[in-house]
Design a protein around this motif. Structure first.
Motif, short mmCIF file in Angstrom:
data_model
loop_
_atom_site.label_atom_id
_atom_site.label_comp_id
_atom_site.label_asym_id
_atom_site.label_seq_id
_atom_site.Cartn_x
_atom_site.Cartn_y
_atom_site.Cartn_z
N LYS A 52 0.66 -1.20 -0.12
CA LYS A 52 -0.05 -0.12 -0.04
C LYS A 52 0.98 1.32 -0.18
CE LYS A 52 -3.30 2.45 2.82
NZ LYS A 52 -4.51 2.17 4.02
N GLU A 53 1.98 1.29 0.69
CA GLU A 53 2.96 2.22 0.93
C GLU A 53 3.34 2.58 -0.46
OE1 GLU A 53 3.18 -0.27 3.00
OE2 GLU A 53 2.07 0.66 4.71
N LYS A 54 3.80 1.76 -1.31
CA LYS A 54 4.53 1.95 -2.76
C LYS A 54 3.49 2.50 -3.44
CE LYS A 54 7.87 -1.94 -2.18
NZ LYS A 54 8.25 -3.15 -2.76
N THR B 297 15.71 4.69 -3.76
CA THR B 297 14.76 3.85 -3.41
C THR B 297 13.19 4.07 -4.02
OG1 THR B 297 15.80 3.03 -1.68
CG2 THR B 297 13.62 2.63 -1.63
N ALA B 298 13.10 5.61 -3.74
CA ALA B 298 11.72 5.88 -4.52
C ALA B 298 11.84 5.80 -5.97
CB ALA B 298 11.48 7.28 -3.98
N SER B 299 12.77 6.27 -6.40
CA SER B 299 12.91 6.31 -7.91
C SER B 299 12.83 4.66 -8.41
CB SER B 299 14.27 6.78 -8.50
OG SER B 299 14.33 6.78 -9.80
N ARG B 300 13.43 3.81 -7.90
CA ARG B 300 13.13 2.50 -8.25
C ARG B 300 11.74 1.95 -7.92
NH1 ARG B 300 18.36 2.06 -5.85
NH2 ARG B 300 17.51 1.25 -3.73
N ILE B 301 11.08 2.37 -6.91
CA ILE B 301 9.72 2.04 -6.66
C ILE B 301 8.95 2.57 -7.84
CG2 ILE B 301 7.62 2.46 -5.01
CD1 ILE B 301 9.80 2.48 -2.77
N TYR B 302 9.16 3.83 -8.10
CA TYR B 302 8.16 4.26 -9.20
C TYR B 302 8.59 3.43 -10.52
CZ TYR B 302 6.71 7.92 -12.53
OH TYR B 302 6.35 8.62 -13.48
N ARG B 303 9.61 3.42 -10.82
CA ARG B 303 10.00 2.44 -11.96
C ARG B 303 9.39 1.04 -12.19
NH1 ARG B 303 15.66 1.69 -12.82
NH2 ARG B 303 15.97 2.79 -10.75
N THR C 246 0.58 4.18 -2.96
CA THR C 246 0.57 5.52 -2.30
C THR C 246 1.80 6.50 -2.89
OG1 THR C 246 -0.80 4.65 -0.24
CG2 THR C 246 0.16 7.03 -0.29
N LEU C 247 2.87 6.05 -2.74
CA LEU C 247 3.96 6.69 -3.03
C LEU C 247 3.90 7.15 -4.54
CD1 LEU C 247 7.02 8.10 -2.24
CD2 LEU C 247 7.70 5.90 -3.46
N ILE C 248 3.33 6.32 -5.42
CA ILE C 248 3.42 6.37 -6.80
C ILE C 248 2.41 7.30 -7.18
CG2 ILE C 248 2.94 5.27 -9.06
CD1 ILE C 248 5.81 4.78 -7.75
N LEU C 249 1.34 7.11 -6.55
CA LEU C 249 0.02 7.93 -7.05
C LEU C 249 0.35 9.56 -6.31
CD1 LEU C 249 -2.73 5.72 -6.01
CD2 LEU C 249 -1.96 6.25 -8.15
N GLU C 250 1.02 9.74 -5.26
CA GLU C 250 1.33 11.14 -4.80
C GLU C 250 1.99 11.75 -5.99
OE1 GLU C 250 0.42 12.97 -2.26
OE2 GLU C 250 -1.02 11.67 -1.59
N LEU C 251 3.12 10.91 -6.23
CA LEU C 251 4.04 11.64 -7.37
C LEU C 251 3.44 11.70 -8.75
CD1 LEU C 251 6.96 9.12 -7.22
CD2 LEU C 251 7.27 11.46 -6.81
N ILE D 225 6.68 -0.12 -10.11
CA ILE D 225 5.39 0.02 -9.81
C ILE D 225 4.43 0.59 -10.83
CG2 ILE D 225 3.47 0.15 -7.88
CD1 ILE D 225 5.76 -1.60 -7.44
N LEU D 226 5.00 1.65 -11.48
CA LEU D 226 4.21 2.32 -12.56
C LEU D 226 3.73 1.42 -13.64
CD1 LEU D 226 3.16 5.19 -12.99
CD2 LEU D 226 4.98 5.48 -14.48
N PRO D 227 4.60 0.57 -14.19
CA PRO D 227 3.80 -0.07 -15.16
C PRO D 227 2.69 -1.46 -14.77
CG PRO D 227 6.32 -0.24 -15.26
CD PRO D 227 5.92 0.55 -14.05
N VAL D 228 2.90 -1.76 -13.39
CA VAL D 228 1.98 -2.54 -12.84
C VAL D 228 0.50 -1.72 -12.82
CG1 VAL D 228 1.26 -3.70 -10.87
CG2 VAL D 228 3.72 -3.83 -11.49
N ILE D 229 0.56 -0.38 -12.22
CA ILE D 229 -0.73 0.25 -12.31
C ILE D 229 -1.12 0.30 -13.60
CG2 ILE D 229 -1.44 2.65 -11.39
CD1 ILE D 229 0.46 2.63 -9.04
N ASP D 230 -0.38 0.87 -14.50
CA ASP D 230 -0.68 1.23 -15.84
C ASP D 230 -1.50 -0.14 -16.59
OD1 ASP D 230 -1.24 2.64 -18.06
OD2 ASP D 230 0.67 1.87 -19.16
N GLU D 231 -0.94 -1.40 -16.15
CA GLU D 231 -1.40 -2.48 -16.73
C GLU D 231 -2.73 -2.79 -16.33
OE1 GLU D 231 -0.34 -7.21 -17.42
OE2 GLU D 231 1.45 -5.68 -17.40
N SER D 232 -2.76 -2.69 -14.81
CA SER D 232 -4.01 -2.89 -14.25
C SER D 232 -5.29 -2.03 -14.57
CB SER D 232 -3.84 -2.96 -12.67
OG SER D 232 -3.64 -1.60 -12.35
#
Length: 63
Positions: A4-6, A33-39, A8-13, A41-48
């Motif tokens: 959930k934290e990851k 670390t924030a950059s790695r999470i972004y790179r 949330t971080l992406i959506l806030e960005l 998780i973003l495709p996972v959110i986009d695919e969903s």
């Protein structure tokens, strides 16, 4: 693992256009670390979102 934290971080960005450094400081992680999470998780959110009629831009928007 997707947490959930990851997400949330992406959506806030995306939604608030905040810097990775600022959000990393808020959640007590490094900017890299924030950059790695972004790179990762973003495709996972986009695919969903492909299973809905909502685009990534709409999901991150204020509406």
């Amino acid at each position: 693992m997707l947490t959930k934290e990851k997400v949330t971080l992406i959506l806030e960005l995306l939604r608030n256009n905040l810097s990775q450094m600022f959000l990393a400081d808020l959640v007590d992680i490094s900017q890299s670390t924030a950059s790695r999470i972004y790179r990762r998780i973003l495709p996972v959110i986009d695919e969903s979102l492909t299973f809905t009629v909502i685009s990534l831009e709409e999901a991150a928007g204020d509406g």
